[in-house]
Enzyme design. Structure first.
Site: not given
Length: 230
Positions: A102, A198
């Site tokens: 990410c 997440c």
């Protein structure tokens, strides 16, 4: 020396205390600061992820600091460049770390490109890390708060990415960051640190993976090649 007021910084404002204080410190240093909230996952399928509350917190923080904020959706990029690779690694028996992907593929690639294309000189985040520049060679360094050291998650950044990035919390400890946020009357001063992945949220890890790939039995072997189980 160029006045920092002429330098524009896009801060990745996550809705947490670290990025909030990072934005405040940049303002103190005289930078022209714009906040950006990144939506990296399809909210309809988040189930337990805190993106909605995080966005609300980011909006509150930007209003309190009196800085503009933009909401940018990188969900498609995240799926293609992070999540798909996450699944592929699992299929090959590896243990992937989506946070590293990410950072290198989303925050310091697509977010950085977005910032540059919109006139920013730098991007900044609330990571606990430091950057040094010696004769044009940028290096990632351990921050003062070694207990919060996040250089592991940033190790894949290249020279261009490091040269356009700022980590304002490099010289602070977590307790000092929370104290600054409390003095600024930011409601997130005692917000719990985000942990885990997440897009998995509160789901069981194995159950989550079973929604995207079939479970296949495999051998568990030692480094010496001895069969330990399945």
């Amino acid at each position: 020396m160029t006045n920092k007021k002429q330098k524009k910084v896009f801060v990745g404002l996550s809705g947490g205390v670290d990025s909030a204080v990072a934005a405040h410190l940049l303002l103190q240093q005289g930078y022209n600061v714009t906040a950006v909230f990144m939506q990296n996952w399809d909210q309809e399928s988040q189930q337990g992820c805190t993106a909605e509350q995080d966005l609300a917190d980011a909006l509150t923080i930007s209003a309190k600091l009196n800085i503009p904020i933009e909401v940018v959706n990188f969900a498609t990029n995240y799926w293609d460049e992070v999540f798909e690779e996450f699944l592929t690694a699992h299929k090959h028996g590896l243990t992937p770390n989506p946070d590293i992907l990410c950072n290198s593929k989303i925050k310091f690639k697509h977010f950085l490109n977005f910032a540059i294309n919109n006139g920013a000189d730098f991007i900044a985040t609330g990571h606990y890390a430091a950057i040094t520049n010696e004769s044009g060679l940028y290096s990632l360094q351990v921050p003062r708060d070694t207990n919060k050291d996040q250089t592991y998650f940033l190790h894949a950044l290249n020279q261009m990415q490091l040269s356009r990035s700022l980590f304002p919390l490099a010289h602070l400890c977590k307790e000092e960051v929370r104290d600054i946020a409390h003095k600024l009357s930011l409601t997130v001063h005692d917000k719990k640190d985000s942990t885990g992945i997440c897009f998995i949220g509160n789901k069981n890890y194995n159950k989550f993976l079973s929604e995207y790939m079939l479970a296949r039995p495999g051998k568990i072997v030692s480094a010496a090649g001895d069969l330990l189980g399945r």
